[in-house]
Design a protein around this motif. Structure first.
Motif, PDB file in Angstrom:
ATOM      1  N   ASP A   1       6.044   8.499  14.375  1.00 28.22           N
ATOM      2  CA  ASP A   1       5.937   8.204  13.072  1.00 28.22           C
ATOM      3  C   ASP A   1       7.182   8.107  12.070  1.00 28.22           C
ATOM      4  N   VAL A   2       7.624   7.228  11.643  1.00 32.15           N
ATOM      5  CA  VAL A   2       8.811   7.708  10.233  1.00 32.15           C
ATOM      6  C   VAL A   2       8.411   7.996   9.079  1.00 32.15           C
ATOM      7  N   ARG A   3       6.342   8.073   8.690  1.00 31.05           N
ATOM      8  CA  ARG A   3       5.978   7.860   7.142  1.00 31.05           C
ATOM      9  C   ARG A   3       6.714  10.012   7.060  1.00 31.05           C
ATOM     10  N   ALA A   4       6.616  10.696   8.144  1.00 29.56           N
ATOM     11  CA  ALA A   4       6.400  11.808   7.850  1.00 29.56           C
ATOM     12  C   ALA A   4       7.835  12.639   7.444  1.00 29.56           C
ATOM     13  N   HIS A   5       8.751  12.024   7.580  1.00 29.99           N
ATOM     14  CA  HIS A   5       9.994  11.897   6.928  1.00 29.99           C
ATOM     15  C   HIS A   5      10.303  11.215   5.492  1.00 29.99           C
ATOM     16  N   MET A   6       9.627  10.740   5.317  1.00 32.26           N
ATOM     17  CA  MET A   6       9.888   9.771   3.769  1.00 32.26           C
ATOM     18  C   MET A   6       9.048  10.502   2.689  1.00 32.26           C
TER      19      MET A   6
ATOM     20  N   GLU B   1       4.499   7.925 -12.193  1.00 30.04           N
ATOM     21  CA  GLU B   1       3.915   9.319 -12.192  1.00 30.04           C
ATOM     22  C   GLU B   1       3.935   9.598 -10.059  1.00 30.04           C
ATOM     23  N   VAL B   2       4.610   8.856 -10.039  1.00 25.61           N
ATOM     24  CA  VAL B   2       4.487   8.820  -8.093  1.00 25.61           C
ATOM     25  C   VAL B   2       5.761   9.737  -7.981  1.00 25.61           C
ATOM     26  N   ALA B   3       5.734  10.368  -7.274  1.00 27.07           N
ATOM     27  CA  ALA B   3       6.358  11.689  -7.135  1.00 27.07           C
ATOM     28  C   ALA B   3       7.242  11.289  -5.698  1.00 27.07           C
ATOM     29  N   GLY B   4       8.616  11.071  -5.671  1.00 28.35           N
ATOM     30  CA  GLY B   4       9.096  10.345  -4.441  1.00 28.35           C
ATOM     31  C   GLY B   4       9.467   9.268  -4.194  1.00 28.35           C
ATOM     32  N   THR B   5      10.954   8.711  -3.930  1.00 27.79           N
ATOM     33  CA  THR B   5      11.056   7.779  -3.776  1.00 27.79           C
ATOM     34  C   THR B   5      11.059   6.544  -2.811  1.00 27.79           C
ATOM     35  N   ARG B   6      11.141   5.796  -2.584  1.00 30.98           N
ATOM     36  CA  ARG B   6      10.320   4.929  -1.604  1.00 30.98           C
ATOM     37  C   ARG B   6      11.108   4.972  -0.365  1.00 30.98           C
ATOM     38  N   TYR B   7      12.298   5.514  -0.154  1.00 30.40           N
ATOM     39  CA  TYR B   7      13.155   5.619   1.057  1.00 30.40           C
ATOM     40  C   TYR B   7      13.726   7.298   0.457  1.00 30.40           C
TER      41      TYR B   7
ATOM     42  N   LEU C   1       0.648  -1.147   0.223  1.00 32.68           N
ATOM     43  CA  LEU C   1      -0.032   0.438   0.199  1.00 32.68           C
ATOM     44  C   LEU C   1       0.728   0.959  -0.227  1.00 32.68           C
ATOM     45  N   SER C   2       2.217   1.314  -0.507  1.00 35.53           N
ATOM     46  CA  SER C   2       3.139   2.154  -0.422  1.00 35.53           C
ATOM     47  C   SER C   2       3.507   2.377   1.027  1.00 35.53           C
ATOM     48  N   ARG C   3       3.209   2.142   1.944  1.00 36.69           N
ATOM     49  CA  ARG C   3       2.765   2.645   3.614  1.00 36.69           C
ATOM     50  C   ARG C   3       1.827   3.662   3.905  1.00 36.69           C
ATOM     51  N   GLY C   4       0.640   2.747   3.054  1.00 38.36           N
ATOM     52  CA  GLY C   4      -1.183   3.914   3.344  1.00 38.36           C
ATOM     53  C   GLY C   4      -1.241   4.826   2.758  1.00 38.36           C
ATOM     54  N   LEU C   5      -0.157   5.479   1.647  1.00 38.87           N
ATOM     55  CA  LEU C   5       0.312   6.472   0.785  1.00 38.87           C
ATOM     56  C   LEU C   5      -1.489   6.349  -0.523  1.00 38.87           C
ATOM     57  N   LEU C   6      -1.183   4.632  -0.559  1.00 36.37           N
ATOM     58  CA  LEU C   6      -2.659   4.459  -1.704  1.00 36.37           C
ATOM     59  C   LEU C   6      -3.529   4.934  -0.897  1.00 36.37           C
ATOM     60  N   THR C   7      -4.015   3.982   0.408  1.00 37.76           N
ATOM     61  CA  THR C   7      -4.983   4.183   1.184  1.00 37.76           C
ATOM     62  C   THR C   7      -6.042   5.987   1.217  1.00 37.76           C
TER      63      THR C   7
END
Length: 335
Positions: free
Chosen positions: A225-230, A317-323, A210-216
């Motif tokens: 929440d480490v995602r704030a820096h992804m 089209e996705v903006a940003g790399t996965r890490y 789910l790309s760490r919840g991005l897709l939902t």
């Protein structure tokens, strides 16, 4: 549920439920913020009752606390679970990541402590979390193979490595699966890694589905929440990615399913299309999330639906790399 048929985890691996439970987000010290231990344990118990058998953890998750939680949940239920454990990541007292160590002696040391924290006499699938640039993969896999012979490990897996490393590892000992990120918006594995898995009869346990919840439409929340820096969640990229989130939601609504169900169904359909067993490893933290995840097994996609979904949510089209950039530079799978 329409499918609970077990699948083989590669030609050398065990029989597994078609979805695995990722435990990284559970309990104290989670990278996704504070977790509820009682709910985490109840979720693991529910998963095992529903037939899920792979429980995935790492000795560095929560500085060892995650293994202690999983071990607690497994008391009296060890025979229902296949423990998949990652090792090798080094962490400081402040939680900082300090690199990796997969030398043979370190590998056996990490294993000894995992067995102790989990309270078990063997680990089913043991894998280095990343390729250690200072240690040949043959040395690391050889050390785990010693532990297989000694009865402390059943199967050997890999994580986030590229095709050449996979081939080198497989010459030392059969590899059952590669754990790697794979999602509608994370598709770099299709170029050379999936063909190598198919050639060698190795399965994939896919995380980040789910790309760490991005897709939902999930947003980083709360301290820790480490995602704030992804990259995909930071300001600017989050806004640029919203049209992809909206497109997935629209297509899910048209099919009468949730965006998560559709994203999971896509990954499973891609496995069938590419003749590779792909087991989504889903980080359900609650029983409700688990139920939603398992209901994705009722969703099937034909080739035209897969193509339509890929056209509506193009990975390009996705903006940003996965890490973050520094982490991406260390990934063997991205070289």
């Amino acid at each position: 549920m329409t499918t609970t048929n077990q699948e083989r985890l590669g030609k050398s691996g065990p029989s597994v439920f078609p979805i695995a439970l990722g435990c990284m987000g559970m309990g104290a010290g989670s990278w996704y913020g504070a977790g509820d231990e009682a709910e985490s344990i109840a979720t693991i118990h529910e998963a095992l009752e529903r037939g899920v058998n792979i429980l995935d953890t790492g000795d560095f998750y929560g500085m060892g606390k995650n293994e202690l939680l999983v071990g607690k949940a497994l008391q009296g239920r060890r025979d229902k679970a296949l423990l998949s454990v990652k090792f090798g990541a080094l962490r400081g007292p402040d939680g900082a990541l300090l690199g990796h160590d997969t030398r043979p002696a370190a590998t056996k040391n990490f294993l000894a402590h995992s067995l102790s924290r989990l309270g078990v006499d063997h680990i089913d699938i043991y894998r280095p979390a990343r390729l250690d640039p200072h240690v040949p993969i043959e040395d690391t896999v050889g050390a785990i193979a010693d532990m297989v012979k000694a009865g402390y490990v059943r199967y050997i897996g890999l994580s986030e490595v590229g095709a050449e490393t996979i081939r080198r590892a497989a010459k030392v000992h059969p590899i059952c699966d590669l754990q790697i990120e794979y999602a509608l918006v994370s598709r770099s594995v299709e170029a050379s890694i999936i063909p190598a898995l198919r050639e060698l009869g190795i399965a994939m346990t896919a995380y980040g589905v789910l790309s760490r919840g991005l897709l939902t439409g999930s947003k980083p929340s709360g301290k820790g929440d480490v995602r704030a820096h992804m990259p995909r969640f930071v300001a600017g990229n989050a806004e640029r990615n919203q049209p992809l989130v909206d497109a997935l939601a629209r297509m899910a609504a048209e099919k009468g399913v949730s965006p998560a169900q559709l994203a999971i169904a896509w990954v499973r359909a891609k496995g069938a299309a590419q003749s590779v067993t792909i087991v989504p490893t889903m980080g359900a933290r609650t029983r409700k999330q688990l139920a939603d995840t398992l209901s994705s097994l009722d969703v099937s996609l034909d080739a035209s639906e897969v193509a339509a979904l890929e056209a509506a949510v193009p990975a390009s089209e996705v903006a940003g790399t996965r890490y973050a950039e520094a982490m991406m530079a260390t990934l063997d799978s991205e070289k």
